[in-house]
Design a protein around this motif. Structure first.
Motif, PDB file in Angstrom:
ATOM      1  N   GLU A  98       0.855  -1.340  -0.091  1.00  0.00           N
ATOM      2  CA  GLU A  98      -0.095   0.040   0.042  1.00  0.00           C
ATOM      3  C   GLU A  98       0.781   1.446   0.181  1.00  0.00           C
ATOM      4  OE1 GLU A  98      -3.995   0.199   1.901  1.00  0.00           O
ATOM      5  OE2 GLU A  98      -3.103  -1.495   3.192  1.00  0.00           O
ATOM      6  N   ASP A  99       1.911   1.412   0.651  1.00  0.00           N
ATOM      7  CA  ASP A  99       2.908   2.186   0.943  1.00  0.00           C
ATOM      8  C   ASP A  99       3.544   2.734  -0.454  1.00  0.00           C
ATOM      9  OD1 ASP A  99       2.211   3.495   3.328  1.00  0.00           O
ATOM     10  OD2 ASP A  99       3.657   2.131   4.443  1.00  0.00           O
ATOM     11  N   ILE A 100       4.008   1.459  -1.264  1.00  0.00           N
ATOM     12  CA  ILE A 100       4.881   1.705  -2.279  1.00  0.00           C
ATOM     13  C   ILE A 100       3.520   2.022  -3.663  1.00  0.00           C
ATOM     14  CG2 ILE A 100       5.527   0.199  -4.351  1.00  0.00           C
ATOM     15  CD1 ILE A 100       6.703  -1.769  -2.171  1.00  0.00           C
ATOM     16  N   ALA A 101       2.275   1.693  -3.545  1.00  0.00           N
ATOM     17  CA  ALA A 101       1.496   2.055  -4.453  1.00  0.00           C
ATOM     18  C   ALA A 101       0.779   3.412  -4.288  1.00  0.00           C
ATOM     19  CB  ALA A 101       0.220   1.153  -4.323  1.00  0.00           C
ATOM     20  N   ASP A 102       0.776   3.906  -2.997  1.00  0.00           N
ATOM     21  CA  ASP A 102       0.418   5.298  -2.874  1.00  0.00           C
ATOM     22  C   ASP A 102       1.451   6.186  -3.044  1.00  0.00           C
ATOM     23  OD1 ASP A 102      -1.872   4.138  -1.522  1.00  0.00           O
ATOM     24  OD2 ASP A 102      -1.247   4.644   0.572  1.00  0.00           O
ATOM     25  N   SER A 103       2.514   5.826  -2.812  1.00  0.00           N
ATOM     26  CA  SER A 103       3.872   6.708  -3.352  1.00  0.00           C
ATOM     27  C   SER A 103       3.868   6.786  -4.699  1.00  0.00           C
ATOM     28  CB  SER A 103       4.937   6.278  -2.662  1.00  0.00           C
ATOM     29  OG  SER A 103       4.955   6.263  -1.118  1.00  0.00           O
ATOM     30  N   GLU A 145      11.911  10.154  -3.343  1.00  0.00           N
ATOM     31  CA  GLU A 145      11.714  11.545  -2.308  1.00  0.00           C
ATOM     32  C   GLU A 145      10.253  10.979  -1.505  1.00  0.00           C
ATOM     33  OE1 GLU A 145      11.311  16.208  -2.138  1.00  0.00           O
ATOM     34  OE2 GLU A 145      11.140  15.069  -4.100  1.00  0.00           O
ATOM     35  N   VAL A 146       9.340  10.590  -2.344  1.00  0.00           N
ATOM     36  CA  VAL A 146       7.885  10.420  -1.606  1.00  0.00           C
ATOM     37  C   VAL A 146       7.734   9.322  -0.882  1.00  0.00           C
ATOM     38  CG1 VAL A 146       5.507  10.042  -2.324  1.00  0.00           C
ATOM     39  CG2 VAL A 146       6.893  11.646  -3.387  1.00  0.00           C
ATOM     40  N   TYR A 147       8.314   8.098  -1.387  1.00  0.00           N
ATOM     41  CA  TYR A 147       8.386   6.941  -0.635  1.00  0.00           C
ATOM     42  C   TYR A 147       9.306   6.882   0.574  1.00  0.00           C
ATOM     43  CZ  TYR A 147       8.533   1.668   0.496  1.00  0.00           C
ATOM     44  OH  TYR A 147       8.319   0.703   0.847  1.00  0.00           O
ATOM     45  N   GLU A 148      10.284   7.271   0.496  1.00  0.00           N
ATOM     46  CA  GLU A 148      10.990   7.637   1.820  1.00  0.00           C
ATOM     47  C   GLU A 148      10.317   8.365   2.848  1.00  0.00           C
ATOM     48  OE1 GLU A 148      15.408   9.151   3.649  1.00  0.00           O
ATOM     49  OE2 GLU A 148      15.003   9.320   1.507  1.00  0.00           O
ATOM     50  N   ALA A 149       9.393   9.462   2.664  1.00  0.00           N
ATOM     51  CA  ALA A 149       8.684  10.057   3.437  1.00  0.00           C
ATOM     52  C   ALA A 149       7.509   9.338   3.867  1.00  0.00           C
ATOM     53  CB  ALA A 149       8.036  11.421   3.114  1.00  0.00           C
ATOM     54  N   ASN A 150       7.076   8.129   3.326  1.00  0.00           N
ATOM     55  CA  ASN A 150       5.857   7.411   3.403  1.00  0.00           C
ATOM     56  C   ASN A 150       6.015   6.093   3.538  1.00  0.00           C
ATOM     57  OD1 ASN A 150       3.902   9.687   3.135  1.00  0.00           O
ATOM     58  ND2 ASN A 150       5.072  10.191   1.352  1.00  0.00           N
ATOM     59  N   CYS A 151       7.075   5.446   3.750  1.00  0.00           N
ATOM     60  CA  CYS A 151       7.321   4.226   3.581  1.00  0.00           C
ATOM     61  C   CYS A 151       6.832   3.329   4.918  1.00  0.00           C
ATOM     62  CB  CYS A 151       9.000   3.845   3.421  1.00  0.00           C
ATOM     63  SG  CYS A 151      10.157   4.247   4.574  1.00  0.00           S
ATOM     64  N   ILE A 152       6.616   3.880   5.811  1.00  0.00           N
ATOM     65  CA  ILE A 152       6.229   3.048   7.100  1.00  0.00           C
ATOM     66  C   ILE A 152       4.718   3.518   7.634  1.00  0.00           C
ATOM     67  CG2 ILE A 152       8.454   2.378   8.032  1.00  0.00           C
ATOM     68  CD1 ILE A 152       8.257   4.889   9.780  1.00  0.00           C
ATOM     69  N   ASN A 153       3.977   4.221   6.671  1.00  0.00           N
ATOM     70  CA  ASN A 153       2.678   4.589   6.839  1.00  0.00           C
ATOM     71  C   ASN A 153       1.690   3.466   7.353  1.00  0.00           C
ATOM     72  OD1 ASN A 153       3.530   7.394   6.724  1.00  0.00           O
ATOM     73  ND2 ASN A 153       2.462   7.758   4.584  1.00  0.00           N
ATOM     74  N   LYS A 154       1.587   2.493   6.429  1.00  0.00           N
ATOM     75  CA  LYS A 154       0.686   1.564   6.450  1.00  0.00           C
ATOM     76  C   LYS A 154       1.420   0.088   6.445  1.00  0.00           C
ATOM     77  CE  LYS A 154      -2.720   4.036   3.473  1.00  0.00           C
ATOM     78  NZ  LYS A 154      -3.639   4.144   2.148  1.00  0.00           N
ATOM     79  N   THR A 155       2.706   0.111   6.108  1.00  0.00           N
ATOM     80  CA  THR A 155       3.594  -1.086   6.103  1.00  0.00           C
ATOM     81  C   THR A 155       3.396  -1.698   7.335  1.00  0.00           C
ATOM     82  OG1 THR A 155       5.155  -0.187   4.289  1.00  0.00           O
ATOM     83  CG2 THR A 155       5.793  -1.994   5.911  1.00  0.00           C
ATOM     84  N   LYS A 156       3.495  -3.122   7.302  1.00  0.00           N
ATOM     85  CA  LYS A 156       2.957  -3.776   8.638  1.00  0.00           C
ATOM     86  C   LYS A 156       3.543  -5.149   8.450  1.00  0.00           C
ATOM     87  CE  LYS A 156      -1.741  -4.878   7.549  1.00  0.00           C
ATOM     88  NZ  LYS A 156      -1.506  -4.321   6.082  1.00  0.00           N
ATOM     89  N   LEU A 157       3.879  -5.920   9.598  1.00  0.00           N
ATOM     90  CA  LEU A 157       4.149  -7.522   9.380  1.00  0.00           C
ATOM     91  C   LEU A 157       2.922  -8.365   8.840  1.00  0.00           C
ATOM     92  CD1 LEU A 157       6.420  -7.914  12.609  1.00  0.00           C
ATOM     93  CD2 LEU A 157       7.448  -7.478  10.171  1.00  0.00           C
ATOM     94  N   TYR A 158       3.134  -9.234   7.935  1.00  0.00           N
ATOM     95  CA  TYR A 158       2.170 -10.176   7.713  1.00  0.00           C
ATOM     96  C   TYR A 158       1.755 -10.861   8.734  1.00  0.00           C
ATOM     97  CZ  TYR A 158       2.923  -9.353   2.826  1.00  0.00           C
ATOM     98  OH  TYR A 158       2.927  -9.071   1.318  1.00  0.00           O
TER      99      TYR A 158
END
Length: 216
Positions: free
Chosen positions: A19-24, A77-90
């Motif tokens: 999700e973070d990858i796609a959003d970015s 630039e965008v992903y670095e700022a947002n790479c842990i917004n929604k990212t979680k362990l499976y």
């Protein structure tokens, strides 16, 4: 088989980051009034590093070096700022890591994500576990399926490749395992299917994190 350590892929294996990858990437595309992509499409774009992701996301007419480099820089630039917004362990991964630490099985991470982003995500998501070695793509290491990063992990953990399992969700990961002389285990909760994993040399395929313990 006596497994004493595991080298994990990150995205699609430990971390649900799509999700973070796609959003970015969609933000980068929206800024240029370009067509965006859905989550399922992005699952087919990932696995070979961010350069490939950006190239696959852009219209063919904008894949020239002139346009590509600017889009790559903006995505980073965008992903670095947002790479842990929604990212979680499976689901089940936290319990698996608990069990591995308890059993004294050494853990490392080798990702095709840019190294500084890999380090950032691991620092947040895996802070409570003992992780021996973490490396992502960059000047220090070749991208998977080159085994360099996996072999660096083996050296850091003072283990031979035959004592290590390489766990990932893609054909690239299974090729990496084979190239490194490690036991390749494919997971089905990530971005690729069993057919791709088998075709690229998976020794085992699991559908739940807890199943990994049965192969150690």
């Amino acid at each position: 088989m006596s497994i004493k350590g595991i080298v994990f892929d990150l995205d699609g294996t430990l971390a649900d980051s799509i999700e973070d990858i796609a959003d970015s990437m969609n933000q980068v595309l929206e800024e240029q009034n370009l067509a965006t992509h859905n989550i399922e499409t992005y699952k087919t774009f990932v696995g070979n590093g961010i350069r490939k992701l950006v190239k696959r996301s852009l219209p063919e007419s904008l894949r020239t070096e002139e346009h590509f480099s600017g889009n790559l820089d903006r995505m980073l630039e965008v992903y670095e700022a947002n790479c842990i917004n929604k990212t979680k362990l499976y689901p089940g991964v936290a319990h698996l890591l608990d069990q591995l630490n308890d059993k004294g099985i050494k853990i490392a991470v080798f990702s095709n994500k840019a190294n500084h982003l890999t380090q950032k995500v691991v620092k947040v998501l895996l802070a409570k576990w003992n992780v021996e070695f973490v490396i992502g793509a960059g000047d220090e290491v070749a991208r998977k399926p080159d085994p360099q990063g996996a072999l660096m992990a083996a050296k850091k953990m003072s283990l031979s490749p035959k004592e290590l399992m390489f766990v990932g969700d893609s054909g690239v990961d299974m090729e990496t395992a084979k190239n490194a002389g490690m036991y390749g285990v494919g997971v089905l909760w990530g971005f690729r299917d069993a057919e791709e994993l088998k075709a690229n040399g998976a020794k085992e395929i699991i559908s739940e994190a807890s199943e990994l313990l049965n192969h150690i």
